[in-house]
Scaffold this active site. Structure first.
Site, PDB file in Angstrom:
ATOM      1  N   CYS A   1       0.759  -1.114   0.037  1.00 36.67           N
ATOM      2  CA  CYS A   1       0.087   0.012   0.044  1.00 36.67           C
ATOM      3  C   CYS A   1       0.736   1.347  -0.101  1.00 36.67           C
ATOM      4  O   CYS A   1       1.453   1.581  -1.162  1.00 36.67           O
ATOM      5  CB  CYS A   1      -1.089  -0.186   0.993  1.00 36.67           C
ATOM      6  SG  CYS A   1      -2.252   1.066   0.865  1.00 36.67           S
TER       7      CYS A   1
ATOM      8  N   HIS B   1      -3.231  -5.271   1.747  1.00 39.73           N
ATOM      9  CA  HIS B   1      -2.483  -5.425   3.147  1.00 39.73           C
ATOM     10  C   HIS B   1      -2.489  -7.051   3.453  1.00 39.73           C
ATOM     11  O   HIS B   1      -3.275  -7.173   4.293  1.00 39.73           O
ATOM     12  CB  HIS B   1      -3.132  -4.815   4.151  1.00 39.73           C
ATOM     13  CG  HIS B   1      -2.861  -3.217   4.003  1.00 39.73           C
ATOM     14  ND1 HIS B   1      -1.913  -2.480   4.671  1.00 39.73           N
ATOM     15  CD2 HIS B   1      -3.728  -2.367   3.278  1.00 39.73           C
ATOM     16  CE1 HIS B   1      -2.041  -1.315   4.229  1.00 39.73           C
ATOM     17  NE2 HIS B   1      -3.293  -0.937   3.442  1.00 39.73           N
TER      18      HIS B   1
ATOM     19  N   GLU C   1      -0.639  -8.248   5.499  1.00 39.99           N
ATOM     20  CA  GLU C   1      -0.211  -8.304   6.733  1.00 39.99           C
ATOM     21  C   GLU C   1      -1.218  -8.149   7.831  1.00 39.99           C
ATOM     22  O   GLU C   1      -1.308  -8.498   8.945  1.00 39.99           O
ATOM     23  CB  GLU C   1       0.804  -7.001   6.996  1.00 39.99           C
ATOM     24  CG  GLU C   1       0.421  -5.889   7.088  1.00 39.99           C
ATOM     25  CD  GLU C   1       0.338  -5.150   5.633  1.00 39.99           C
ATOM     26  OE1 GLU C   1       0.240  -5.847   4.741  1.00 39.99           O
ATOM     27  OE2 GLU C   1       0.071  -3.972   5.453  1.00 39.99           O
TER      28      GLU C   1
END
Ligand code: GLN
Length: 202
Positions: free
Chosen positions: A78, A182, A184
């Site tokens: 991002c 994302h 993560e």
């Protein structure tokens, strides 16, 4: 293998845990001396204007550009994707990037009405890679998309349906990997594992 996570701003902790779950002990990086000790770097999601400002004031802009030019593997999610782009549209005029990937990204491209959303991303087959030939459920938060890529950039993923279908949201150029979303935040470790394999291969 020493992987660093650029820890100026953004979701640093989430990347550290995703890497830990991918069996790599990563460390936060804030100073040029710490950068010198790592083999690879992750640039988190957050706010690219803030990361840019802080990279300048922490004296990291040129050292990171130099490591990228020397072939260090880097993964940006991002805001991290924006920080790796050669051209940024809708950025702040004084916004800097680390360069590296020959692409044009547009900040906050998906529009205010869909600030934050989830969508499936079709991942192109990557030979021997951990994210091969599959779909990935992705989280987008005020995300950029990639408007244009140079010849040496491989498009790895596109939004698979909805109004933004077909938009490029994952790319790789040499040792540089970037996603507009994302991984993560979702607990799906395939992108991090793919990056770890890139670092090992180098
Ligand atoms: N819109 C942010 C930027 O321009 C990126 C958002 C994110 O990283 N989730 O940097």
């Amino acid at each position: 293998m020493n992987i660093g996570v650029l820890a100026l701003q953004g979701d640093v902790r989430e990347h550290l845990s995703a890497l830990a779950e991918s069996d790599v002990l990563a460390r936060p990086i804030r100073r040029p001396e710490e950068l010198a000790d790592v083999d690879a770097l992750v640039i988190p999601g957050g706010e690219s204007t803030a990361i840019s400002n802080l990279a300048v004031s922490f004296g990291l802009l040129d050292p990171i550009r130099k490591r990228i030019a020397d072939g260090m593997p880097v993964y940006g999610s991002c805001a991290g994707m924006i920080m790796l782009a050669s051209t940024v549209l809708d950025g702040r005029p004084d916004q800097e990037s680390f360069q590296g990937i020959d692409m044009t990204v547009r900040r906050n491209a998906f529009g205010r009405q869909i600030d934050s959303f989830e969508a499936d991303v079709t991942i192109d087959e990557v030979e021997g890679g951990a994210i091969s030939g599959s779909t990935l459920h992705a989280v987008f938060i005020r995300a950029p998309w990639v408007e244009e890529v140079g010849e040496s950039v491989r498009v790895l993923g596109r939004v698979s349906s909805g109004p933004a279908a077909g938009r490029i949201v994952a790319v790789r150029q040499g040792n540089l990997l970037a996603t507009a979303f994302h991984p993560e935040l979702t607990g799906d470790l395939r992108v991090h594992r793919y990056f770890v394999e890139m670092v090992r291969a180098r």
